[in-house]
Design a protein around this motif. Structure first.
Motif, mmCIF file in Angstrom:
data_model
loop_
_atom_site.group_PDB
_atom_site.id
_atom_site.type_symbol
_atom_site.label_atom_id
_atom_site.label_comp_id
_atom_site.label_asym_id
_atom_site.label_seq_id
_atom_site.Cartn_x
_atom_site.Cartn_y
_atom_site.Cartn_z
ATOM 1 N N TYR A 55 8.124 -5.671 13.758
ATOM 2 C CA TYR A 55 6.939 -5.555 12.892
ATOM 3 C C TYR A 55 5.786 -4.894 13.637
ATOM 4 O O TYR A 55 4.641 -5.254 13.454
ATOM 5 C CB TYR A 55 6.494 -6.959 12.447
ATOM 6 N N LYS A 57 3.288 1.210 0.002
ATOM 7 C CA LYS A 57 2.339 2.061 0.701
ATOM 8 C C LYS A 57 2.946 2.607 1.981
ATOM 9 O O LYS A 57 3.677 1.898 2.665
ATOM 10 C CB LYS A 57 1.100 1.267 1.084
ATOM 11 N N HIS A 89 9.778 -7.404 -9.706
ATOM 12 C CA HIS A 89 9.828 -8.424 -8.658
ATOM 13 C C HIS A 89 8.953 -9.617 -9.067
ATOM 14 O O HIS A 89 7.865 -9.428 -9.616
ATOM 15 C CB HIS A 89 9.319 -7.816 -7.350
ATOM 16 N N LYS A 106 0.444 5.742 -1.950
ATOM 17 C CA LYS A 106 1.373 4.905 -2.717
ATOM 18 C C LYS A 106 2.579 5.739 -3.114
ATOM 19 O O LYS A 106 2.430 6.790 -3.738
ATOM 20 C CB LYS A 106 0.684 4.379 -3.974
ATOM 21 N N PHE A 139 1.604 4.675 5.599
ATOM 22 C CA PHE A 139 0.356 4.792 6.352
ATOM 23 C C PHE A 139 0.480 5.948 7.328
ATOM 24 O O PHE A 139 1.477 6.047 8.048
ATOM 25 C CB PHE A 139 0.100 3.498 7.122
ATOM 26 N N VAL A 193 2.877 -11.120 5.471
ATOM 27 C CA VAL A 193 2.311 -10.319 4.388
ATOM 28 C C VAL A 193 2.369 -11.167 3.122
ATOM 29 O O VAL A 193 3.384 -11.807 2.870
ATOM 30 C CB VAL A 193 3.128 -9.028 4.147
ATOM 31 N N ASN A 237 15.206 -9.735 -1.346
ATOM 32 C CA ASN A 237 15.532 -8.781 -2.412
ATOM 33 C C ASN A 237 17.030 -8.642 -2.687
ATOM 34 O O ASN A 237 17.534 -7.533 -2.857
ATOM 35 C CB ASN A 237 14.938 -7.409 -2.094
ATOM 36 N N TYR A 255 -4.653 -6.641 14.581
ATOM 37 C CA TYR A 255 -5.613 -5.574 14.875
ATOM 38 C C TYR A 255 -4.890 -4.251 15.098
ATOM 39 O O TYR A 255 -3.807 -4.202 15.676
ATOM 40 C CB TYR A 255 -6.414 -5.925 16.139
ATOM 41 N N ILE A 256 -5.521 -3.173 14.598
ATOM 42 C CA ILE A 256 -5.056 -1.812 14.894
ATOM 43 C C ILE A 256 -5.838 -1.335 16.113
ATOM 44 O O ILE A 256 -5.291 -0.796 17.056
ATOM 45 C CB ILE A 256 -5.304 -0.861 13.698
ATOM 46 N N ARG A 276 10.250 -5.901 -3.103
ATOM 47 C CA ARG A 276 8.968 -6.045 -2.395
ATOM 48 C C ARG A 276 9.287 -6.150 -0.906
ATOM 49 O O ARG A 276 10.043 -7.036 -0.494
ATOM 50 C CB ARG A 276 8.285 -7.310 -2.897
ATOM 51 N N THR A 277 8.768 -5.219 -0.141
ATOM 52 C CA THR A 277 9.090 -5.199 1.289
ATOM 53 C C THR A 277 7.808 -5.182 2.110
ATOM 54 O O THR A 277 6.742 -4.888 1.586
ATOM 55 C CB THR A 277 9.908 -3.947 1.649
ATOM 56 N N TYR A 278 7.931 -5.508 3.375
ATOM 57 C CA TYR A 278 6.792 -5.445 4.288
ATOM 58 C C TYR A 278 6.505 -3.991 4.656
ATOM 59 O O TYR A 278 7.416 -3.184 4.722
ATOM 60 C CB TYR A 278 7.096 -6.206 5.586
ATOM 61 N N GLY A 279 5.250 -3.715 4.932
ATOM 62 C CA GLY A 279 4.879 -2.369 5.381
ATOM 63 C C GLY A 279 5.068 -2.173 6.873
ATOM 64 O O GLY A 279 4.711 -1.148 7.427
ATOM 65 N N PHE A 280 5.666 -3.184 7.535
ATOM 66 C CA PHE A 280 5.882 -3.076 8.979
ATOM 67 C C PHE A 280 7.178 -2.329 9.278
ATOM 68 O O PHE A 280 8.085 -2.300 8.474
ATOM 69 C CB PHE A 280 6.020 -4.470 9.609
ATOM 70 N N VAL A 307 0.817 4.330 12.735
ATOM 71 C CA VAL A 307 -0.273 3.419 13.096
ATOM 72 C C VAL A 307 0.343 2.225 13.811
ATOM 73 O O VAL A 307 1.245 1.580 13.275
ATOM 74 C CB VAL A 307 -1.011 2.948 11.819
ATOM 75 N N LYS A 308 -0.142 1.930 15.022
ATOM 76 C CA LYS A 308 0.453 0.838 15.798
ATOM 77 C C LYS A 308 -0.405 -0.411 15.703
ATOM 78 O O LYS A 308 -1.631 -0.333 15.687
ATOM 79 C CB LYS A 308 0.595 1.256 17.262
ATOM 80 N N ILE A 309 0.242 -1.546 15.660
ATOM 81 C CA ILE A 309 -0.484 -2.814 15.637
ATOM 82 C C ILE A 309 -0.677 -3.280 17.079
ATOM 83 O O ILE A 309 0.269 -3.285 17.863
ATOM 84 C CB ILE A 309 0.296 -3.857 14.814
ATOM 85 N N MET A 320 3.121 0.452 11.452
ATOM 86 C CA MET A 320 3.070 0.547 9.997
ATOM 87 C C MET A 320 3.985 1.689 9.555
ATOM 88 O O MET A 320 4.027 2.741 10.212
ATOM 89 C CB MET A 320 1.636 0.797 9.514
ATOM 90 N N GLU A 329 -3.760 5.966 3.439
ATOM 91 C CA GLU A 329 -2.644 5.251 2.811
ATOM 92 C C GLU A 329 -2.231 5.998 1.552
ATOM 93 O O GLU A 329 -3.079 6.503 0.832
ATOM 94 C CB GLU A 329 -3.075 3.817 2.433
#
Lengths: 793, 339
Positions: free
Chosen positions: A552, A585, B107, A602, A587, B206, B330, B159-160, A517-521, A542-544, A555, A600
């Motif tokens: 991070y 996911k 997981h 999968k 993006f 997250v 992990n 925010y995006i 399980r990983t971050y989408g960042f 996609v930028k935060i 995306m 998005e």
């Protein structure tokens, strides 16, 4: 919100209730108790004593024998090694049985023939410092001033005989950001009478000029009042103690009172040095861009037009609702003060505080929302304190700008709605009692209850809000559980993509891979590690706007980076033969038409460090194809982060759904992985829905097998050959199975022999020899024309 | 004794000594071959007078059948003893360790997620999927959190752009579901939610969340609490009780939080519940009438309840993980423990 037991007791009599009972009540009516500190803990058996006689210990040079008067004709003998004691001194005496705050237990002991019935304490032993009592940390015994008498509990003397509750107040209850508000809740909770504080203001005949001009719409209400000839001094001890208990450092009576009222009533107040205000004229206005002010924190703050300031004709004297200006603060030279009690726009304060990076007790309250009535209450409260302690002469005119909102809201609560929402019926009397305990005035009109809401309860807008009040005090534990027995039944189930995902996870586990399980960042720097060219589509991410950190900040547009990162960690820990997968996911910057949101997808992604070859991994993708009910075909593809010659794109029909191959060795190196890795990914969003299962009847007629071996150029793709064979074989060709690829003797240099087993069958009759030969020849001739193949002799 | 019977007896005696196919072949030739004993007797038969022919002929037929049977039986016997010999040679040491090949694992957070999904699917709920990137409208506005609402402070948001966020909760799926489906609704949605939190032992930017939404005519707070009790018992054991206390979420009214009475210490306080006696499980409430109205559902006819369960801390508690970072690191040696 920090409150103390004694302070709460000013408003509601909590006697006879244990700390735990009070804490439980808070929780049951919706206020989480984050911490409880009994400040007198460990001091129960420590009293003030006076040393009436001091003698040397006959058998120990370093010990002195103190005779201690504990008041009420009680005397004890205590031995001490401290040298700062003297006859007549008032000292803290820990008596037999005391369990001191620092953990030391006190017992009567015999020291070289003399009895010691306790211990004289230092500040350290009582775990207090100079903020609690001056010179508490002196070397030796704490010597107390003459404001106490023998026999007084030390906790009481030190102002530590109180219990502190740290209460979490949720965003809908700004009124409970105060001792007053929380006490009101307890009063309703325990059904004990609420004691409104008596506000007595001694107006003097004095009248000082004061003009207030509000030039911004961000200050709907402003009260100012001048107090003349102030006597600046430390505030009364009990006020100091309470401020200290809630974490505020006492300064002087005027400043302490503003803080006291802020905490007690939730109304931010500010005191300005009146004589420094130009022409006694206060102007509330928006700040000018780049306007500067030095605040009480000693810092120069640059303002902008979103910020509201309190100013005089010349310059700002304070940042509205956030912090006062240093120049106009109360000092020893201050003679007259102007007290401000105002309402500022919630949003303006929030934005202002954010843009300045300042968050104060005052701004925190304004951000939550303060009602105009609170400004009046707050002003009255501080003026009554000033009167009570005779700090100055209160001017008879309070200058007021703006409208006091005192129209009370009425909500009609249909009685039946209560049971419809809660699922239990509650007696009308009980309901009225609960509402009345909350200062809600009720009148029953037919099947409705007309409720008039107190001004400070801005959270109560609709009938359902009142239903919450009712159950909050009636008790959730009185609801008997139901299990949706009265709801309609529906089919339930899940969307196709989710089924595909679940299947994929189950299958991947069967191959021995572990789900991660990983971050989408992503960090944009990872695109370089993946050797993506400058204009690569995967860099379009996609930028935060407000990321936690560069790592991070965008995306992810690919999955492989996430898995390589995990592989690197495992590799650094010498974990061998790692097989991992994730359905994660990605993006894209492309927007969907409906919501204009980034699309998005999968992705099932798999990465292994096992010593395998390409075909072992391809076996997995092939089995997945079976599981998904699709047929994959494979074509060589060049992807920047994959091995240029060991990578195939996975295709359904003519749609790319993924790829499989070896990770580019330079990329594994970039991720600090020191061995080869194989990777595949399949875009689950691109898989067609699985066809409904229908049984195909088993064949009734025999199949005929023929072997075919041809010689072709060595770079001829075998996969393409098999596709051509299938096409040429037509309906009667049931299966093609590759069984040999050979290069070497008997085969011309630069060529290879490819041998397949062909299976012919017709579904409703036995094939004739001629038909089989015809099929075979058709296949051969197509191979000859397409690949220049030659039948192997 | 008749002649044929004597031959048979002789043959039985002889065949009993035979141990291999070779000897059996010789035996077969001797008795049944062209010039064998049976053929000899047939020749004699031909010489016999007609009145004896019939009975002797019958005896010879019987003899032939019996001899054939003897050969067949013996042949099987020899085949089997050969097989036995072969099997003996094939003996393996079954105690030698097998080549390692293991099942993979799920997981831990996904295990919990699937467990909850299965639980609700069995109860007739529909699982729906939603985007991680969400409009400000579905994440906040439609959930009764207008811009500048103090509740936005409760959930620090990535925010995006001004109208697009990383969803701060799976509750964003509530309005999407209600807009596209008329009641009765029984929906769950599981996925990631995002909040500005630095990574530490108990925080992660997250986290996994499961959303529950029921909208129908006769839905009450009592049904909500019963449903929550059911899922808590499912997760922590039949004997686990829950405590419900009031809370605040802008999109539910009344709002509650449900805690499990710590199954390990029964509320006395222990390491599992960090001495509080309770384990925070989830936030929930009756869907706010404003939210129903904004989704086009008549709040005078329908009521609803909604709940959100955070999966990460639940996984930590259930699997005894003390540092959340371990679940996102992990290391396969940790993952392998979730067989």
């Amino acid at each position: 919100m920090i409150v103390t037991l004694k302070w709460l007791n000013d408003f509601v009599d909590l006697s006879g209730l244990s700390i735990q009972e009070i804490a439980d009540k808070f929780i049951n009516i919706g206020f989480e108790v984050e911490e409880i500190i009994d400040k007198s803990k460990g001091m129960e058996r420590v009293k003030v004593g006076r040393i009436t006689k001091l003698t040397r210990h006959p058998n120990a040079d370093k010990l002195q024998i103190c005779t201690i008067d504990l008041g009420n004709d009680e005397t004890v003998q205590i031995l001490t090694a401290a040298t700062n004691v003297f006859e007549g001194a008032l000292v803290p005496a820990a008596l037999d049985g005391a369990d001191l705050p620092n953990g030391v237990k006190i017992k009567t002991t015999n020291m070289r023939g003399e009895e010691s019935q306790g211990m004289l304490c230092s500040g350290e032993e009582l775990c207090i410092d100079d903020t609690v009592y001056p010179n508490a940390l002196v070397d030796g015994i704490m010597i107390l001033d003459e404001s106490t008498i023998p026999g007084q509990q030390i906790a009481e003397f030190l102002g530590l005989d109180d219990v502190v509750f740290d209460i979490k107040v949720l965003a809908n209850r700004p009124d409970c950001q105060s001792v007053y508000g929380l006490a009101k809740e307890l009063s309703a909770g325990f059904e004990r009478k609420f004691k409104e504080p008596e506000l007595k203001i001694n107006n003097t005949k004095c009248s000082m000029p004061l003009k207030i001009d509000v030039e911004t719409d961000k200050c709907p209400f402003y009260l100012g009042c001048v107090v003349k000839n102030i006597k600046l001094a430390p505030s009364p001890k009990h006020i100091q103690n309470r401020l200290k208990s809630v974490g505020i450092t006492p300064r002087n009576n005027i400043v302490d009172f503003t803080n006291y009222v802020l905490h007690e009533f939730g109304q931010p107040l500010h005191a300005f040095d009146y004589d420094k205000i130009e022409n006694s004229n206060i102007i509330v206005r928006n700040a000018q861009d780049k306007e500067k002010i030095v605040c009480l924190d000693g810092e120069t703050h640059e303002l902008n037009s979103n910020i509201v300031v309190i100013a005089d004709k010349k310059k700002p004297i304070g940042i509205a609702g956030i912090m006062g200006g240093k120049e106009f603060s109360i000092t020893e030279d201050t003679k007259n003060v102007m007290i401000e009690s105002a309402i500022f726009d919630r949003v303006a304060i929030r934005r202002g505080a954010r843009s300045l990076g300042m968050r104060t007790d005052a701004s925190a309250r304004y951000e939550r929302g303060v009602e105009t009535i609170s400004a009046v209450n707050g002003m009255n409260r501080i003026l009554s304190l000033i009167s009570e302690f005779n700090i100055g002469e209160v001017s008879e005119n309070i200058v007021s700008v703006g409208k006091l909102q005192n129209d009370k809201r009425t909500i009609n609560l249909p009685y039946a709605e209560i049971e419809k929402t809660l699922g239990i019926s509650i007696e009308l009397d009980e309901i009225l009692k609960i509402l009345n305990n909350l200062d809600i005035t009720t009148t029953v009109r037919g099947d409705k209850i007309e409720c008039i809401i107190p001004l400070i309860r801005v959270d109560l807008e609709r009938p359902v809000d009142l239903i919450e009040e009712i159950i909050r005090f009636y008790g959730f534990d009185k609801i008997s559980y139901r299990y949706c027995e009265n709801t309609s039944s529906i089919a339930g189930g899940m969307e196709n993509l989710l089924k595909v995902e679940q299947n994929a996870v189950q299958y991947m586990m069967a191959t021995g891979a572990h789900q991660v399980r990983t971050y989408g960042f992503r960090s944009p720097t990872e695109f370089d590690k993946l050797m993506l060219p400058d204009k690569d589509l995967l860099r379009e991410c996609v930028k935060i706007e407000n990321p936690l950190s560069l790592d991070y900040s965008v995306m992810r547009t690919e999955m492989i980076g996430s898995l390589l990162y995990i592989m690197a960690l495992n590799s650094s820990r010498k974990n061998k033969d790692v097989q991992i997968f994730e359905v994660g996911k990605i993006f894209t910057n492309e927007k969907d038409k409906k919501d204009n949101l980034p699309i998005e997808n999968k992705i099932l992604a798999y990465l292994t460090s096992k010593n395998v070859d390409f075909f072992e991994i391809k076996t997995i993708t092939e089995m997945l194809a079976g599981k998904f009910g699709v047929t994959f075909s494979y074509k060589p593809i060049v992807i920047p982060f994959m091995h240029p010659n060991i990578c195939a794109e996975i295709i359904i029909g003519n749609k790319n759904v993924g790829f499989v191959g070896k990770v580019h060795p330079q990329v594994t190196k970039n991720f600090a992985i020191n061995h080869d890795c194989f990777y595949f990914e399949i875009n689950l969003n691109k898989l067609p829905p699985k066809k409904e299962r229908k049984v195909k009847p088993l064949p009734k007629f025999p199949a005929a097998e023929r072997d075919l071996a041809v010689v072709v150029m060595e770079d001829t793709p075998v996969g393409n050959m098999i596709e051509i064979i299938k096409k040429a074989g037509g309906e009667i060709l049931e299966n093609v199975e590759l069984f040999d690829i050979y290069q070497g003797e008997q085969v011309e240099q630069g060529c290879k022999s490819v041998a397949v087993k062909l299976m012919f069958r017709h579904h409703d009759r036995t094939l004739t020899q001629e038909e089989i030969n015809e099929g075979f020849n058709k296949i051969l001739s197509r191979l000859e024309t397409t690949f220049d193949a030659k039948l192997r002799a | 004794m008749e002649k044929t019977e004597m031959i048979l007896q002789e043959a039985i005696k002889e065949i009993s000594k035979i141990v291999d196919k070779h000897e059996l072949m010789a035996f077969s030739t001797k008795y049944l071959g062209k010039n064998g004993i049976l053929s000899e007797q047939m020749k004699i038969l031909r010489e016999l007078p007609i009145e004896e022919k019939r009975s002797f002929g019958e005896s010879l037929n019987i003899l032939r059948d019996k001899l054939n049977d003897l050969v067949k039986t013996k042949d099987k016997e020899i085949e089997f003893s050969l097989l036995k010999e072969k099997l003996e040679k094939e003996k393996v040491d079954v105690t030698i360790p097998a080549k390692p090949k293991e099942y993979g694992t799920m997981h831990p957070i996904e295990i919990l997620k699937k467990d909850l999904i299965d639980y609700f699917i069995e109860r007739g709920y529909t699982l729906r999927d939603g985007g991680d990137i969400e409009t400000d409208y579905y994440c906040f506005e439609a959930l009764n959190v207008p811009k500048e609402h103090p509740a936005r402070e409760m959930q620090d948001t990535f925010y995006i752009d001004s109208e697009t966020v990383l969803r701060t909760h799976t509750s964003a799926m509530q309005v999407r579901t209600m807009e596209s489906t008329q009641p009765p609704i029984k929906m769950i949605s599981a996925g990631n939610a995002y909040r500005i939190d630095e990574v530490d032992a108990t925080h992660s930017p997250v986290f996994g969340q499961l959303e529950i939404l029921v909208v129908d005519k006769n839905v009450t707070m009592a049904d909500l609490i019963g449903t929550l009790e059911g899922v808590v018992k499912h997760l922590l054991g039949e004997k686990t009780n829950i405590r419900v206390r009031p809370s605040y979420f802008p999109f539910t009214e009344p709002s509650i939080e449900a805690d499990a009475v710590c199954p390990k210490c029964q509320g006395k306080g222990c390491s599992m519940c960090k001495c509080s006696g309770y384990i925070e499980m989830l936030g929930a409430g009756m869907v706010h009438p404003k939210v129903l109205e904004m989704s086009g559902i008549d709040s005078t006819v329908y009521k609803g309840f909604a709940a959100g369960i955070g999966l990460d801390r639940l996984a930590m508690m259930k699997f005894g993980v003390s540092d959340l970072r371990d679940l996102y690191e992990n290391d396969i040696n940790l993952l392998k423990q979730f067989k």
